[in-house]
Design a protein around this motif. Structure first.
Motif, mmCIF file in Angstrom:
data_model
loop_
_atom_site.group_PDB
_atom_site.id
_atom_site.type_symbol
_atom_site.label_atom_id
_atom_site.label_comp_id
_atom_site.label_asym_id
_atom_site.label_seq_id
_atom_site.Cartn_x
_atom_site.Cartn_y
_atom_site.Cartn_z
ATOM 1 N N LEU A 71 35.459 38.172 31.465
ATOM 2 C CA LEU A 71 34.529 38.856 30.564
ATOM 3 C C LEU A 71 33.300 39.358 31.314
ATOM 4 O O LEU A 71 32.715 40.382 30.945
ATOM 5 C CB LEU A 71 34.115 37.915 29.432
ATOM 6 C CG LEU A 71 35.254 37.410 28.539
ATOM 7 C CD1 LEU A 71 34.721 36.439 27.494
ATOM 8 C CD2 LEU A 71 35.987 38.563 27.863
ATOM 9 N N THR A 72 32.910 38.637 32.359
ATOM 10 C CA THR A 72 31.739 39.048 33.141
ATOM 11 C C THR A 72 32.150 39.830 34.388
ATOM 12 O O THR A 72 31.280 40.209 35.176
ATOM 13 C CB THR A 72 30.924 37.811 33.568
ATOM 14 O OG1 THR A 72 31.746 36.944 34.364
ATOM 15 C CG2 THR A 72 30.423 37.060 32.346
ATOM 16 N N ARG A 73 33.454 40.002 34.555
ATOM 17 C CA ARG A 73 34.007 40.725 35.713
ATOM 18 C C ARG A 73 33.540 40.120 37.030
ATOM 19 O O ARG A 73 33.100 40.806 37.955
ATOM 20 C CB ARG A 73 33.670 42.214 35.638
ATOM 21 C CG ARG A 73 34.190 42.914 34.384
ATOM 22 C CD ARG A 73 34.294 44.404 34.544
ATOM 23 N NE ARG A 73 35.162 44.804 35.648
ATOM 24 C CZ ARG A 73 36.498 44.810 35.605
ATOM 25 N NH1 ARG A 73 37.123 44.409 34.506
ATOM 26 N NH2 ARG A 73 37.184 45.219 36.652
ATOM 27 N N THR A 74 33.700 38.794 37.092
ATOM 28 C CA THR A 74 33.362 38.052 38.299
ATOM 29 C C THR A 74 34.644 37.597 38.990
ATOM 30 O O THR A 74 35.460 36.888 38.372
ATOM 31 C CB THR A 74 32.518 36.806 37.955
ATOM 32 O OG1 THR A 74 31.370 37.212 37.221
ATOM 33 C CG2 THR A 74 32.103 36.063 39.209
ATOM 34 N N PRO A 75 34.885 37.970 40.237
ATOM 35 C CA PRO A 75 36.118 37.572 40.932
ATOM 36 C C PRO A 75 36.257 36.049 40.991
ATOM 37 O O PRO A 75 35.266 35.319 41.115
ATOM 38 C CB PRO A 75 35.939 38.162 42.338
ATOM 39 C CG PRO A 75 35.008 39.300 42.138
ATOM 40 C CD PRO A 75 34.051 38.859 41.063
ATOM 41 N N PRO A 115 45.764 42.711 35.711
ATOM 42 C CA PRO A 115 44.320 42.526 35.457
ATOM 43 C C PRO A 115 43.649 41.644 36.507
ATOM 44 O O PRO A 115 42.506 41.906 36.900
ATOM 45 C CB PRO A 115 44.290 41.873 34.070
ATOM 46 C CG PRO A 115 45.564 42.315 33.425
ATOM 47 C CD PRO A 115 46.569 42.351 34.530
ATOM 48 N N TYR A 116 44.345 40.615 36.946
ATOM 49 C CA TYR A 116 43.784 39.742 37.981
ATOM 50 C C TYR A 116 43.554 40.519 39.273
ATOM 51 O O TYR A 116 42.502 40.402 39.909
ATOM 52 C CB TYR A 116 44.727 38.563 38.232
ATOM 53 C CG TYR A 116 44.212 37.576 39.261
ATOM 54 C CD1 TYR A 116 43.530 36.433 38.872
ATOM 55 C CD2 TYR A 116 44.395 37.798 40.624
ATOM 56 C CE1 TYR A 116 43.033 35.534 39.803
ATOM 57 C CE2 TYR A 116 43.906 36.907 41.574
ATOM 58 C CZ TYR A 116 43.238 35.776 41.155
ATOM 59 O OH TYR A 116 42.745 34.891 42.092
ATOM 60 N N LEU A 117 44.550 41.327 39.671
ATOM 61 C CA LEU A 117 44.449 42.075 40.920
ATOM 62 C C LEU A 117 43.362 43.141 40.862
ATOM 63 O O LEU A 117 42.736 43.468 41.878
ATOM 64 C CB LEU A 117 45.804 42.716 41.251
ATOM 65 C CG LEU A 117 46.941 41.725 41.557
ATOM 66 C CD1 LEU A 117 48.259 42.457 41.669
ATOM 67 C CD2 LEU A 117 46.648 40.949 42.838
ATOM 68 N N THR A 163 40.115 42.034 44.277
ATOM 69 C CA THR A 163 40.725 43.017 45.182
ATOM 70 C C THR A 163 40.828 42.524 46.625
ATOM 71 O O THR A 163 41.338 43.235 47.486
ATOM 72 C CB THR A 163 39.900 44.316 45.158
ATOM 73 O OG1 THR A 163 38.539 44.015 45.532
ATOM 74 C CG2 THR A 163 39.908 44.927 43.755
ATOM 75 N N GLU A 164 40.387 41.302 46.881
ATOM 76 C CA GLU A 164 40.349 40.818 48.268
ATOM 77 C C GLU A 164 41.739 40.542 48.827
ATOM 78 O O GLU A 164 41.990 40.755 50.010
ATOM 79 C CB GLU A 164 39.494 39.544 48.343
ATOM 80 C CG GLU A 164 39.333 39.008 49.752
ATOM 81 C CD GLU A 164 38.447 37.772 49.796
ATOM 82 O OE1 GLU A 164 38.277 37.214 50.903
ATOM 83 O OE2 GLU A 164 37.931 37.366 48.730
ATOM 84 N N TRP A 222 51.096 39.102 47.323
ATOM 85 C CA TRP A 222 51.841 38.213 48.220
ATOM 86 C C TRP A 222 50.921 37.159 48.833
ATOM 87 O O TRP A 222 51.255 35.972 48.874
ATOM 88 C CB TRP A 222 52.521 39.029 49.306
ATOM 89 C CG TRP A 222 53.207 38.201 50.346
ATOM 90 C CD1 TRP A 222 52.828 38.007 51.633
ATOM 91 C CD2 TRP A 222 54.397 37.417 50.157
ATOM 92 N NE1 TRP A 222 53.701 37.168 52.276
ATOM 93 C CE2 TRP A 222 54.684 36.786 51.399
ATOM 94 C CE3 TRP A 222 55.250 37.186 49.075
ATOM 95 C CZ2 TRP A 222 55.779 35.956 51.586
ATOM 96 C CZ3 TRP A 222 56.350 36.351 49.256
ATOM 97 C CH2 TRP A 222 56.606 35.750 50.492
ATOM 98 N N VAL A 223 49.760 37.580 49.301
ATOM 99 C CA VAL A 223 48.812 36.643 49.903
ATOM 100 C C VAL A 223 48.318 35.635 48.862
ATOM 101 O O VAL A 223 48.152 34.442 49.161
ATOM 102 C CB VAL A 223 47.625 37.400 50.539
ATOM 103 C CG1 VAL A 223 46.545 36.426 50.995
ATOM 104 C CG2 VAL A 223 48.104 38.247 51.712
ATOM 105 N N LEU A 224 48.093 36.086 47.637
ATOM 106 C CA LEU A 224 47.674 35.177 46.572
ATOM 107 C C LEU A 224 48.707 34.081 46.336
ATOM 108 O O LEU A 224 48.362 32.906 46.155
ATOM 109 C CB LEU A 224 47.435 35.958 45.283
ATOM 110 C CG LEU A 224 46.092 36.678 45.160
ATOM 111 C CD1 LEU A 224 46.100 37.616 43.973
ATOM 112 C CD2 LEU A 224 44.953 35.669 45.047
#
Length: 393
Positions: A43-47, A246-248, A252-253, A257-259
């Motif tokens: 909701l706060t768009r915080t990674p 949405p998560y990606l 964006t880091e 695959w890395v996740l």
């Protein structure tokens, strides 16, 4: 009509139990410290990095956003998620979802037996189960895993009984959604795979049983293999991949695959001793509920004395032990039927329950990290079905 009224009454009681005093404990209970906080990050768009797939947080965030327009009492308002809001905001959607759990399990019982009385019994038993009640009242993720997994099986059974291909696709979608809650949601899909596999190998084991001994599941042989492959492999994979978008977009880091590598590494490094967590428990201990979990404990001193508030994640002991006993009894029934080759109407039901129970329990043997009683919820759902099946066998 009378039986539908009974089901409606059970649902209302289930709804009331899950929503009663839902805002109690103006804090974050147990793993709400992760899921409610992570949900607020959307909701706060915080990674944020989460050690599980992200669907739980989407749903909790949706509940928080929908509830944000309602006024809440200061007594149940805090900023522990990172933003000011009511405790109900991050719990109500879980409670609502959990209210349907008894109906979903009852519907599965009906699709298996075609007996409304059986559906009522299973629905009532599910509504009485304590561990599910606790899980559904807080912003946790196991409730969605079980709900989506069971919906995958419900639509699978609807397809088997009605031969409507839309049900096959819906089964694949919900199976994929369950895995997007936690990877152990794949246990539900494994159960479907094993049932299909059993149908296809039956012609090679005619000394044990014939295809027609598999009852309603024998119809699976009439389905073109490419449709099964599409709906139970491609559809779940596509569902899983889409739900990560949405998560990606927020994080964006790392690539997908890395996740997954990071999530895998996280769970591999947790450890399994009681030093990791005091409520760690082995998979075999779940069968007798040897290690319930304290989710919340608080004492308050008042003029009338000390009041203790305690939330324990534990099942209804009577139901729990009956469910374990039913799995043991049904296993003996299955062996006797195969040994004596006296196949009957209930052989397919035994296979469905025992295969799905084992699919959701036995993979935990291979897990080295600390595990908890709530990891048994998927397998336990099928054990509850087993209690009702003993009645009709």
């Amino acid at each position: 009509m009378r039986k539908f009224l009974i089901l409606g009454l059970i649902f209302l009681v289930s709804l009331g139990l899950r929503f009663w005093n839902l805002g109690q404990f103006n804090t974050l209970v147990f793993d709400e410290v992760y899921y409610a906080k992570f949900a607020n990050n959307y909701l706060t768009r915080t990674p944020v990095f989460n050690s599980h797939p992200p669907l739980t947080e989407y749903l909790i965030a949706l509940g928080m956003w929908l509830y944000s327009s309602f006024q809440a009492s200061p007594d149940i308002t805090n900023d522990l998620t990172g933003s000011w809001g009511s405790t109900i905001s991050y719990r109500w959607l879980n409670a609502l979802t959990g209210s349907f759990f008894p109906l979903i399990l009852g519907a599965i019982a009906y699709q298996l037996t075609h007996r409304r009385s059986q559906a009522i019994i299973i629905t009532l038993l599910a509504a009485m189960e304590g561990l599910f009640l606790v899980e559904y009242r807080y912003a946790l993720n196991n409730i969605y895993l079980v709900t989506f997994g069971l919906l995958g099986h419900l639509f699978f059974l609807l397809f088997v009984n009605q031969s409507k291909y839309i049900y096959l696709t819906l089964s694949g979608i919900f199976s994929g959604a369950s895995a997007t809650i936690k990877w152990n949601g794949l246990g539900f899909l494994l159960g479907i795979y094993l049932l299909i596999f059993l149908v296809y190998i039956s012609q090679h084991f005619r000394s044990l049983f014939e295809l027609n001994n598999l009852g309603i599941f024998a119809k699976i042989k009439l389905v073109k293999p490419y449709l099964l492959l599409f709906n139970f492999l491609i559809v779940p994979i596509v569902t899983y991949a889409i739900l990560w978008i949405p998560y990606l977009l927020l994080n964006t880091e790392y690539s997908l695959w890395v996740l997954h590598q990071k999530i895998w590494s996280f769970h591999q490094n947790i450890g399994s001793s009681f030093d990791v967590h005091p409520y760690c428990s082995k998979w075999y201990s779940w069968l007798v509920m040897a290690r319930p979990i304290a989710y919340f404990y608080e004492t308050k001193n008042t003029l009338s004395g000390t009041t203790i508030y305690d939330v324990h994640a534990m099942g209804n002991p009577i139901l729990w032990w009956l469910a374990t006993g039913s799995i043991i009894i049904l296993s003996f029934f299955l062996l006797i039927i195969i040994f004596k080759k006296k196949y009957n109407y209930y052989f397919a039901f035994l296979l469905f329950i025992l295969i799905n129970y084992c699919s959701n329990l036995l993979p935990w043997i291979l897990v080295s990290r600390c595990t908890f009683l709530y990891h048994y919820m998927s397998a336990y759902s099928f054990a509850l079905l087993g209690i009702g099946l003993i009645r009709v066998c």
